[in-house]
Design an enzyme around this catalytic site. Structure first.
Site, PDB file in Angstrom:
ATOM      1  N   TYR A   1      -3.213  -6.316   0.374  1.00  0.00           N
ATOM      2  CA  TYR A   1      -2.271  -5.366   0.971  1.00  0.00           C
ATOM      3  C   TYR A   1      -0.958  -6.077   1.274  1.00  0.00           C
ATOM      4  CZ  TYR A   1      -1.158  -0.942   3.341  1.00  0.00           C
ATOM      5  OH  TYR A   1      -0.625   0.288   3.691  1.00  0.00           O
ATOM      6  N   GLY A   2      -0.545  -6.903   0.288  1.00  0.00           N
ATOM      7  CA  GLY A   2       0.742  -7.572   0.397  1.00  0.00           C
ATOM      8  C   GLY A   2       1.827  -6.728  -0.245  1.00  0.00           C
TER       9      GLY A   2
ATOM     10  N   GLN B   1       2.771  -5.970  -3.500  1.00  0.00           N
ATOM     11  CA  GLN B   1       2.346  -4.985  -4.497  1.00  0.00           C
ATOM     12  C   GLN B   1       1.176  -4.138  -3.992  1.00  0.00           C
ATOM     13  OE1 GLN B   1       3.547  -4.006  -7.426  1.00  0.00           O
ATOM     14  NE2 GLN B   1       5.185  -5.500  -7.640  1.00  0.00           N
TER      15      GLN B   1
ATOM     16  N   GLU C   1      -6.018 -16.962  -6.231  1.00  0.00           N
ATOM     17  CA  GLU C   1      -7.127 -16.548  -5.363  1.00  0.00           C
ATOM     18  C   GLU C   1      -8.120 -15.632  -6.071  1.00  0.00           C
ATOM     19  OE1 GLU C   1      -5.576 -14.784  -1.810  1.00  0.00           O
ATOM     20  OE2 GLU C   1      -4.097 -16.381  -1.497  1.00  0.00           O
TER      21      GLU C   1
ATOM     22  N   HIS D   1      -1.146  -8.650 -13.657  1.00  0.00           N
ATOM     23  CA  HIS D   1      -0.704  -9.786 -14.478  1.00  0.00           C
ATOM     24  C   HIS D   1      -1.917 -10.257 -15.259  1.00  0.00           C
ATOM     25  CE1 HIS D   1       1.317 -13.276 -15.902  1.00  0.00           C
ATOM     26  NE2 HIS D   1       0.838 -14.130 -15.016  1.00  0.00           N
TER      27      HIS D   1
ATOM     28  N   GLU E   1      28.309 -17.553  -6.901  1.00  0.00           N
ATOM     29  CA  GLU E   1      28.866 -16.535  -7.795  1.00  0.00           C
ATOM     30  C   GLU E   1      27.901 -16.123  -8.906  1.00  0.00           C
ATOM     31  OE1 GLU E   1      32.836 -17.392  -9.085  1.00  0.00           O
ATOM     32  OE2 GLU E   1      33.492 -17.965  -7.074  1.00  0.00           O
TER      33      GLU E   1
END
Length: 332
Positions: A25-26, A28, A85, A108, A231
């Site tokens: 529940y981070g 993403q 993990e 991923h 910049e």
């Protein structure tokens, strides 16, 4: 050209009777869970009991369970915790409870492509990878928009995995913008290459080298910081907005001439040879083996290199310069 799928081409029907577990529940995980719930899906958040994520998910109205309990109640299990993990969590808390016809989802392809997670043959395996950070995935969804995404099918046991992946992408809002079909191999290898050669490794090495060159030539570090780092955002924003040609229309002719005549002297054929070498290390698994081993032994090289860069003069100068620009202070 790749086929891009949009809202009207994708149905949520295949998910109507499914329970979706979001592991994590981070950044993403929160976005996926909330968006899917708001799309009418049955969602369980699976995290460590009584941790900060557990408490936050409960506060935000989510159903929260221990991972092993959630897996047994779910049809789709989406891994949205860090790649490093995932293998241990999968082995200890997911694999023992898998049953036929469930689906494993990823954002991923690393662990599947490099066999850190080897799914049993009786489950579906898919990927939905939004091309933007979690907060943006959530914010745009709430606005009725979406972040584009990639999707892929690795294993189609039920013969419905592709429909499930597309429906999941629609559930998080991605089909509002468009989703593009890829493979686990293509997503993993191009993602790693982009990070290493351009977006992270290439850009930071270029910035540091330019800064060091000016400082070593006797120019003030503060001025070098402005010209080589600060910049950068102005130029990248223009490229992001409309491409390289669009950016060139917005800069001076002097800058443009320096761009097209000097740029190729910095990124030249020798540079491309090294890029190809790095790509080969990704393709043949050398990088993956190196990174996996680095984690197994406690990350000594990784931590030392990070510390070295944290102590670089550009960081000290940057801290002073950014104090002059309070609007740049990171949001907590």
């Amino acid at each position: 050209m790749a086929k891009i799928y949009h809202d009207l081409e994708v149905s949520l029907e295949v998910l109507s009777d499914k329970v979706i577990t979001i592991i994590g529940y981070g950044s993403q995980g929160r976005a996926h869970a909330l968006n899917l719930k708001d799309s009418g899906m049955k969602v369980i958040v699976a995290v460590r009991p009584n941790g900060e994520s557990w408490k936050r998910a409960l506060e935000e109205g989510m159903t929260v369970e221990k991972i092993e309990d959630a897996v047994q109640k779910s049809d789709i299990i989406m891994f949205l915790i860090p790649d490093t993990e995932q293998p241990a969590i999968y082995k200890e808390k997911v694999l023992p409870y898998l049953r036929p016809n469930q689906a494993l989802g990823f954002a991923h392809g690393f662990n599947i492509h490099f066999s850190q997670i080897v799914p049993p043959p009786f489950v579906d395996v898919f990927m939905v990878a939004p091309k933007g950070p979690g907060p943006l995935v959530r914010d745009l969804y709430v606005e009725g928009k979406g972040v584009p995404a990639l999707f892929a099918v690795y294993q189609d046991y039920t013969q419905k995995c592709r429909d499930i992946a597309l429906a999941y992408a629609k559930g998080i809002g991605a089909t509002r913008a468009g989703v593009l079909e890829t493979t686990f191999k293509e997503e993993t290898e191009t993602d790693l290459f982009g990070e290493q050669v351009v977006l992270c490794g290439g850009v930071t090495a270029l910035i540091k080298a330019g800064f060091e060159t000016l400082v070593e030539a006797g120019y003030q570090p503060e001025v070098a910081y402005y010209e080589c780092l600060h910049e950068m955002k102005l130029i990248v924003d223009l490229i992001n907005q409309g491409g390289i040609s669009f950016m060139r229309k917005a800069i001076s002719d002097t800058a443009k001439y320096g761009d097209v005549t000097r740029g190729p002297r910095i990124v030249n054929e020798e540079t491309k040879k090294e890029m190809k070498k790095i790509l080969n290390e990704i393709q043949n698994g050398q990088f993956a083996k190196e990174w996996i081993l680095e984690n197994q032994v406690g990350r000594p090289v990784f931590n030392a290199l990070l510390k070295k860069d944290e102590d670089h003069l550009i960081e000290k100068v940057g801290k002073v310069i950014r104090e002059m620009m309070p609007w740049l202070k990171p949001k907590k």
